[in-house]
Design a protein around this motif. Structure first.
Motif, PDB file in Angstrom:
ATOM      1  N   VAL A 245       0.841  -1.196   0.000  1.00 52.51           N
ATOM      2  CA  VAL A 245       0.000   0.000   0.000  1.00 52.51           C
ATOM      3  C   VAL A 245       0.880   1.251   0.000  1.00 52.51           C
ATOM      4  O   VAL A 245       1.968   1.260   0.570  1.00 52.51           O
ATOM      5  N   SER A 246       0.395   2.304  -0.635  1.00 54.14           N
ATOM      6  CA  SER A 246       1.069   3.609  -0.596  1.00 54.14           C
ATOM      7  C   SER A 246       0.399   4.470   0.470  1.00 54.14           C
ATOM      8  O   SER A 246      -0.805   4.362   0.714  1.00 54.14           O
ATOM      9  N   TYR A 247       1.200   5.365   1.071  1.00 52.91           N
ATOM     10  CA  TYR A 247       0.736   6.206   2.167  1.00 52.91           C
ATOM     11  C   TYR A 247       1.154   7.655   1.937  1.00 52.91           C
ATOM     12  O   TYR A 247       2.125   7.925   1.229  1.00 52.91           O
ATOM     13  N   LYS A 248       0.422   8.570   2.548  1.00 57.71           N
ATOM     14  CA  LYS A 248       0.799   9.984   2.611  1.00 57.71           C
ATOM     15  C   LYS A 248       0.601  10.466   4.038  1.00 57.71           C
ATOM     16  O   LYS A 248      -0.205   9.896   4.784  1.00 57.71           O
TER      17      LYS A 248
ATOM     18  N   SER B 227       4.361  13.375  -2.524  1.00 55.99           N
ATOM     19  CA  SER B 227       4.626  12.019  -3.015  1.00 55.99           C
ATOM     20  C   SER B 227       4.204  11.002  -1.960  1.00 55.99           C
ATOM     21  O   SER B 227       4.370  11.233  -0.758  1.00 55.99           O
ATOM     22  N   ALA B 228       3.684   9.915  -2.430  1.00 54.95           N
ATOM     23  CA  ALA B 228       3.335   8.829  -1.523  1.00 54.95           C
ATOM     24  C   ALA B 228       4.605   8.047  -1.173  1.00 54.95           C
ATOM     25  O   ALA B 228       5.616   8.127  -1.875  1.00 54.95           O
ATOM     26  N   PHE B 229       4.533   7.300  -0.090  1.00 53.21           N
ATOM     27  CA  PHE B 229       5.649   6.438   0.282  1.00 53.21           C
ATOM     28  C   PHE B 229       5.130   5.032   0.536  1.00 53.21           C
ATOM     29  O   PHE B 229       3.948   4.822   0.787  1.00 53.21           O
ATOM     30  N   THR B 230       6.027   4.076   0.436  1.00 49.86           N
ATOM     31  CA  THR B 230       5.718   2.690   0.748  1.00 49.86           C
ATOM     32  C   THR B 230       6.747   2.200   1.757  1.00 49.86           C
ATOM     33  O   THR B 230       7.733   2.877   2.022  1.00 49.86           O
TER      34      THR B 230
END
Length: 101
Positions: free
Chosen positions: A67-70, A93-96
């Motif tokens: 999943v990607s997170y912000k 930008s999202a992070f994983t």
């Protein structure tokens, strides 16, 4: 075992830093958004240190590596003088996460 660190440029009012510890609704002034299902990550706690500029947030469970997170900081946070942020901040930008074996 993912923990999140946030640094503010000036000391913050610790009482204005809140996280959601009950469920996955997007509440609290610091939120970690799960982009997979549009909920927020439940947090277990947070700690401030270094003159209320650095905050260390602990998730209630491990983040999912698929999943990607912000991260979102709402206008409810206040600096040490009681001033709120003029606008909400959200990471662009999202992070994983990558889990080591």
């Amino acid at each position: 075992d993912t923990n999140i660190y946030i640094y503010f440029s000036e000391p913050m009012d610790n009482t204005s830093i809140t996280v959601n510890t009950a469920n996955t609704t997007c509440s609290g002034t610091i939120q970690v958004l799960n982009l997979g299902d549009n909920t927020c990550v439940r947090m277990s706690s947070y700690v401030d240190w270094s003159n209320s500029k650095y905050f260390y947030f602990v998730t209630s469970s491990d983040l999912d590596e698929t999943v990607s997170y912000k991260i979102r900081v709402t206008t409810g946070v206040k600096d040490g003088s009681g001033n709120t942020m003029s606008s909400q901040f959200q990471t662009g930008s999202a992070f994983t996460v990558d889990k080591a074996d």
